[in-house]
Design an enzyme around this catalytic site. Structure first.
Site, mmCIF file in Angstrom:
data_model
loop_
_atom_site.group_PDB
_atom_site.id
_atom_site.type_symbol
_atom_site.label_atom_id
_atom_site.label_comp_id
_atom_site.label_asym_id
_atom_site.label_seq_id
_atom_site.Cartn_x
_atom_site.Cartn_y
_atom_site.Cartn_z
ATOM 1 N N ASN A 107 -2.930 -9.846 1.662
ATOM 2 C CA ASN A 107 -2.183 -10.157 2.876
ATOM 3 C C ASN A 107 -2.165 -11.644 3.200
ATOM 4 O O ASN A 107 -1.647 -12.043 4.244
ATOM 5 C CB ASN A 107 -2.750 -9.385 4.066
ATOM 6 C CG ASN A 107 -2.533 -7.888 3.935
ATOM 7 O OD1 ASN A 107 -1.666 -7.448 3.191
ATOM 8 N ND2 ASN A 107 -3.328 -7.106 4.649
ATOM 9 N N GLU B 251 11.975 -13.160 5.166
ATOM 10 C CA GLU B 251 12.095 -14.390 4.411
ATOM 11 C C GLU B 251 11.128 -14.394 3.219
ATOM 12 O O GLU B 251 9.958 -14.040 3.375
ATOM 13 C CB GLU B 251 11.770 -15.535 5.366
ATOM 14 C CG GLU B 251 11.659 -16.905 4.777
ATOM 15 C CD GLU B 251 11.139 -17.898 5.799
ATOM 16 O OE1 GLU B 251 11.181 -19.110 5.500
ATOM 17 O OE2 GLU B 251 10.697 -17.480 6.898
ATOM 18 N N ILE C 159 8.702 -16.224 0.889
ATOM 19 C CA ILE C 159 7.897 -17.446 0.940
ATOM 20 C C ILE C 159 6.974 -17.448 -0.273
ATOM 21 O O ILE C 159 6.269 -16.468 -0.528
ATOM 22 C CB ILE C 159 7.071 -17.526 2.237
ATOM 23 C CG1 ILE C 159 7.993 -17.491 3.456
ATOM 24 C CG2 ILE C 159 6.229 -18.798 2.260
ATOM 25 C CD1 ILE C 159 7.254 -17.466 4.783
ATOM 26 N N LYS D 247 10.638 -5.103 1.459
ATOM 27 C CA LYS D 247 9.620 -4.067 1.249
ATOM 28 C C LYS D 247 10.272 -2.700 1.444
ATOM 29 O O LYS D 247 10.812 -2.405 2.513
ATOM 30 C CB LYS D 247 8.444 -4.268 2.204
ATOM 31 C CG LYS D 247 7.298 -3.294 1.955
ATOM 32 C CD LYS D 247 5.981 -3.787 2.562
ATOM 33 C CE LYS D 247 5.969 -3.860 4.047
ATOM 34 N NZ LYS D 247 4.614 -4.100 4.584
ATOM 35 N N SER E 179 0.815 -1.210 0.000
ATOM 36 C CA SER E 179 0.000 0.000 0.000
ATOM 37 C C SER E 179 0.852 1.264 0.000
ATOM 38 O O SER E 179 0.490 2.265 -0.602
ATOM 39 C CB SER E 179 -0.944 0.007 1.204
ATOM 40 O OG SER E 179 -0.206 -0.126 2.411
ATOM 41 N N ASP F 141 -6.081 -5.870 9.074
ATOM 42 C CA ASP F 141 -6.310 -5.565 7.659
ATOM 43 C C ASP F 141 -6.583 -6.851 6.888
ATOM 44 O O ASP F 141 -5.662 -7.635 6.640
ATOM 45 C CB ASP F 141 -5.090 -4.846 7.077
ATOM 46 C CG ASP F 141 -5.301 -4.437 5.623
ATOM 47 O OD1 ASP F 141 -6.384 -4.702 5.074
ATOM 48 O OD2 ASP F 141 -4.378 -3.844 5.037
ATOM 49 N N ASP G 54 2.147 -8.845 5.855
ATOM 50 C CA ASP G 54 1.808 -7.452 6.167
ATOM 51 C C ASP G 54 1.187 -7.293 7.552
ATOM 52 O O ASP G 54 -0.020 -7.448 7.742
ATOM 53 C CB ASP G 54 0.875 -6.859 5.111
ATOM 54 C CG ASP G 54 0.866 -5.338 5.160
ATOM 55 O OD1 ASP G 54 1.197 -4.781 6.230
ATOM 56 O OD2 ASP G 54 0.530 -4.704 4.151
#
Length: 310
Positions: free
Chosen positions: A161, A114, A116, A26, A8, A156, A175
């Site tokens: 997510n 990590e 995934i 991120k 986001s 959220d 997230d």
């Protein structure tokens, strides 16, 4: 470099380190945190100008909560702590995978974890019925566990997510920027509300709804009756059978939406709600939408018994 995903407020890139770690990193967009206050203020101004808000509705507290929530989500150090916390909380839950945080590559605006693999959770809508049922059951159960056992929740429910690993059957949780500790008083109020709703105890349900803030002392009696009826509709639908078929819940959603429209047309002004209540309602709504998307069948009666009858 192309990102592998968009968050986001940032982008997610994949990287391999010399020591052999496969990472998802991120990276926050520059200037996001600095623009939050002005952006939220602009949204508030547009909402007020739209004429869609009920007369007398006080938007200011919600804008303040939105600013606070967004500022928290820009702090990737905080998100890293929440991710580590949920790895601990779910250590006994093999159905879920939470990425490991890599502190040595992370900062306040960069979050390394990590990598995934998995497929988008909504892609499981083509999976066999048993798989779809399992996914919805696990996520709804997790929501109730977060509320009544952990007292902490990732609030959220954006489909992005969650990922599903077809080979292992596990769900990847992503997230944790919106993860937070819940007010114990609100947790207790929801427990009373759900117990009363399941028992058909209208008087206790009304008190619990008032304590949470769904209705206030200044709410007109006819509006109180409609709000309580809306809540009862949900519990009545869940009580129809031990197993809830979410593919058949679209009609309930439409009925509740129609009731909500009547309330709005009658001039109902919702009382200001605590941020925890708003986020809980968002999470419940998201789980409902996901279960409906998966056309899942979930043994909700036994699930509620497990958390509300102890």
């Amino acid at each position: 470099v192309r990102p592998i995903a968009a968050a986001s407020i940032g982008q997610v890139h994949r990287a391999q380190t010399k020591d052999g770690r496969d990472m998802a990193i991120k990276v926050q967009y520059p200037g996001v945190a600095r623009s939050i206050d002005s952006d939220v203020a602009n949204v508030g101004a547009l909402m007020r100008m739209s004429g869609l808000l009920p007369k007398g509705f006080d938007l200011a507290p919600y804008l303040q909560d939105a600013c606070k929530q967004l500022h928290e989500e820009t702090d990737y150090s905080r998100e890293a702590e929440q991710m580590k916390r949920f790895r601990e909380l779910l250590a006994d839950a093999p159905a879920f995978v939470v990425p490991q945080h890599y502190e040595d590559w992370s900062t306040r605006h960069i979050l390394a974890m990590e990598f995934i693999s998995g497929q988008p959770i909504e892609a499981a809508d083509q999976a066999p019925q048993a798989v779809r049922d399992q996914i919805a059951t696990q996520l709804i159960d997790l929501t109730l566990r977060e509320l009544f056992e952990f007292g902490e929740m990732q609030t959220d429910p954006n489909f992005a997510n969650y990922m599903f690993q077809e080979d292992s059957g596990r769900i990847v949780l992503l997230d944790f920027g919106a993860a937070r500790r819940l007010d114990p008083q609100i947790v207790e109020q929801y427990s009373r509300l759900m117990r009363a709703g399941r028992a058909g105890d209208t008087d206790t349900l009304r008190v619990a709804a008032s304590d949470i803030g769904f209705i206030g002392t200044e709410t007109e009696e006819r509006h109180k009756t409609r709000v309580i009826r809306l809540i009862q509709m949900a519990f009545e639908a869940l009580a129809l059978a031990p197993v809830t078929d979410f593919s058949e819940m679209v009609s309930l959603s439409r009925k509740m939406q129609a009731e909500g429209m009547i309330l709005a047309e009658e001039g109902f002004v919702p009382p200001p709600l605590p941020i925890d209540v708003l986020l809980l309602q968002r999470k419940f709504g998201g789980m409902f939408l996901l279960a409906a998307r998966l056309r899942a069948r979930v043994a909700t009666e036994a699930m509620f018994d497990r958390y509300l009858c102890s």
